[in-house]
Design a protein around this motif. Structure first.
Motif, short mmCIF file in Angstrom:
data_model
loop_
_atom_site.label_atom_id
_atom_site.label_comp_id
_atom_site.label_asym_id
_atom_site.label_seq_id
_atom_site.Cartn_x
_atom_site.Cartn_y
_atom_site.Cartn_z
N ILE A 79 1.44 17.31 3.08
CA ILE A 79 1.64 15.91 2.66
C ILE A 79 1.98 15.90 1.17
CG2 ILE A 79 0.46 13.71 2.20
CD1 ILE A 79 -1.10 14.09 4.77
N LYS A 90 -5.61 13.14 0.38
CA LYS A 90 -5.11 14.01 1.46
C LYS A 90 -3.88 14.84 1.06
CE LYS A 90 -7.91 13.12 4.90
NZ LYS A 90 -8.70 14.18 5.52
N ASP A 124 -6.19 6.94 -1.67
CA ASP A 124 -6.21 7.39 -0.27
C ASP A 124 -5.17 8.48 -0.04
OD1 ASP A 124 -8.27 5.74 0.45
OD2 ASP A 124 -7.02 4.21 1.37
N ILE A 125 -4.01 8.30 -0.69
CA ILE A 125 -2.93 9.28 -0.54
C ILE A 125 -3.30 10.59 -1.25
CG2 ILE A 125 -0.48 9.77 -1.02
CD1 ILE A 125 -0.06 6.68 -1.04
N GLN A 169 -9.03 4.05 4.41
CA GLN A 169 -8.48 4.28 5.75
C GLN A 169 -8.10 5.76 5.85
OE1 GLN A 169 -5.30 1.55 6.83
NE2 GLN A 169 -4.43 3.03 8.23
N LYS A 170 -8.39 6.32 6.99
CA LYS A 170 -8.13 7.76 7.18
C LYS A 170 -6.63 8.01 7.31
CE LYS A 170 -9.85 11.68 9.82
NZ LYS A 170 -10.61 12.13 11.00
N ILE A 171 -6.16 9.06 6.66
CA ILE A 171 -4.76 9.49 6.79
C ILE A 171 -4.76 10.79 7.60
CG2 ILE A 171 -2.73 10.35 5.56
CD1 ILE A 171 -3.49 8.51 3.25
N GLU A 172 -4.08 10.77 8.71
CA GLU A 172 -4.05 11.95 9.59
C GLU A 172 -3.10 13.01 9.03
OE1 GLU A 172 -6.00 12.41 12.08
OE2 GLU A 172 -6.85 10.39 12.16
N LYS A 173 -3.53 14.27 9.11
CA LYS A 173 -2.69 15.38 8.67
C LYS A 173 -2.26 16.20 9.88
CE LYS A 173 -3.24 17.54 4.80
NZ LYS A 173 -3.70 18.26 3.61
N ILE A 206 4.46 10.50 1.49
CA ILE A 206 3.84 9.17 1.48
C ILE A 206 4.00 8.56 0.09
CG2 ILE A 206 1.78 7.80 1.96
CD1 ILE A 206 0.68 10.08 3.60
N SER A 213 6.69 7.47 4.68
CA SER A 213 5.97 6.21 4.90
C SER A 213 5.42 5.74 3.56
CB SER A 213 4.82 6.41 5.91
OG SER A 213 3.91 7.38 5.43
N LEU A 255 2.09 3.37 1.47
CA LEU A 255 0.85 2.60 1.45
C LEU A 255 0.83 1.83 0.14
CD1 LEU A 255 -1.68 5.28 2.74
CD2 LEU A 255 -0.81 3.32 4.02
#
Length: 366
Positions: free
Chosen positions: A188, A254, A250-251, A178-182, A220, A242, A244
């Motif tokens: 991040i 990014k 995924d973290i 899943q894409k993580i928005e920056k 994250i 947040s 996940l």
């Protein structure tokens, strides 16, 4: 030979062992699709096609005080494991790290006439070096994943097989779920505080205070699959934090920097090219005992493999909010990032070639 193996019993007691065990199962099934696996592991081993007898969430005890407090459970697990092995009657038993438990099983299994393979050596080079004598006596085949372990065992007159590190394949085959928005201008920061509830209690309050004091960063939390939000007091307290669950990669994909507890995660972070600070804080009594027993200079795999301090290690009383803030600022500077990336390149070279799980599978089956 390979055709003689049909039933495999695998024991992995922690999250990293579950991950590496699952990839070994897939590699072995890729060579021999008719193999049957029964194991002590987690969700990953189950997904790979093994029947899980005991789940890792009920097995991970770390630290001298914690082990003593849970001794009755551990001894009960050992008794049950022996009974289960006898009933299953495997052609080979594969042990993955988890030495306190697995070496007891290995000793018993050897006496019972089972073939014992150890994949991913216990870190006896860090402490309890005398365990090498027991390993020589009770393990039929040792497969190691760290380059310096081959020399360590050779020094003690034991021939082992270096198969390379399985994380090289795992990280390379990663596909974002899943894409993580920056947000522009908001770094991040990955928080990877481990998979054991005991570790979380010690480290999490410090990490949470760093979150509170630094609203300019997006934090994250990478929550291990074996944990829940209840393990992280104050998790929903700050808008810049947040989490996940089960999506560490995924973290890291990014992240601009990471705060990581010691263990496999320090190496995963490095292979994703993320500058990191290694954080560790344990029970004070356990830490005092370990400090007087552990012989290695570093606690992170990154520094151990390189044999020098590339990533900062903040251990026990050094792990403070102020120190973490200072290190974060340092990591986010372009010059620091470049220096760390150069070290990571050297690290990848030392880890050997890709294909570790398949090489290990071939060694076991042949």
């Amino acid at each position: 030979m390979a055709s003689r193996i049909s039933k495999v019993y695998l024991i992995a007691g922690e999250a990293s062992g579950d991950l590496h065990g699952s990839n070994l199962i897939r590699a072995m099934k890729g060579i021999r699709s008719d193999l049957n696996f029964r194991c002590w592991g987690g969700d990953e081993c189950e997904k790979a096609g093994a029947q899980v007898v005991k789940h890792i969430k009920d097995l991970a005890f770390m630290g001298f005080v914690e082990v003593i407090a849970n001794l009755r459970t551990i001894l009960s697990n050992i008794r049950y494991c022996k009974q289960d092995i006898v009933q299953y009657n495997p052609d080979v038993i594969i042990l993955i790290d988890y030495p306190g438990f697995n070496l007891k099983i290995a000793e018993w299994a050897k006496l019972k006439g089972f073939r014992v393979v150890y994949y991913i050596s216990p870190q006896i080079w860090a402490w309890k070096e005398s365990r090498v004598n027991k390993i020589k006596r009770v393990v039929d085949q040792m497969l190691v994943i760290l380059p310096f372990e081959r020399d360590f065992y050779a020094k003690h007159g034991m021939s082992v097989c270096f198969v390379g590190h399985p994380l090289l394949d795992i990280v390379e085959s990663y596909v974002p779920k899943q894409k993580i928005e920056k947000e522009i201008g908001r770094p991040i920061i990955a928080l990877l505080p481990g998979s054991r509830a005991m570790e979380i209690k010690q480290v999490w309050p410090i990490l949470l205070e760093v979150v509170r004091r630094n609203p300019q960063y997006t934090f994250i939390l990478g929550m291990a699959p074996t944990l829940s939000a209840e393990n992280f007091v104050g998790l929903n307290q700050y808008p810049n934090l947040s989490y996940l669950k089960g999506r560490t990669y995924d973290i890291l994909n990014k992240a601009d920097a990471a705060l990581v507890t010691s263990g496999t995660a320090t190496l995963e972070t490095a292979l994703f090219g993320v500058p990191e600070v290694v954080c560790y804080k344990g029970n004070p009594i356990s830490y005092f005992i370990a400090k007087h027993l552990i012989k290695v200079k570093y606690i992170s795999l990154v520094n151990l493999i390189l044999d020098r301090m590339l990533v900062k290690e903040l251990i026990q009383y050094e792990l403070t909010v102020e120190q973490l803030e200072q290190e974060l600022k340092y990591l986010l500077q372009p010059k620091s990032k470049e220096e760390i990336q150069n070290g990571y390149h050297e690290l990848r070279t030392k880890l050997g070639e890709k294909g570790a799980s398949r090489r290990a599978a071939l060694e076991i089956l042949n």
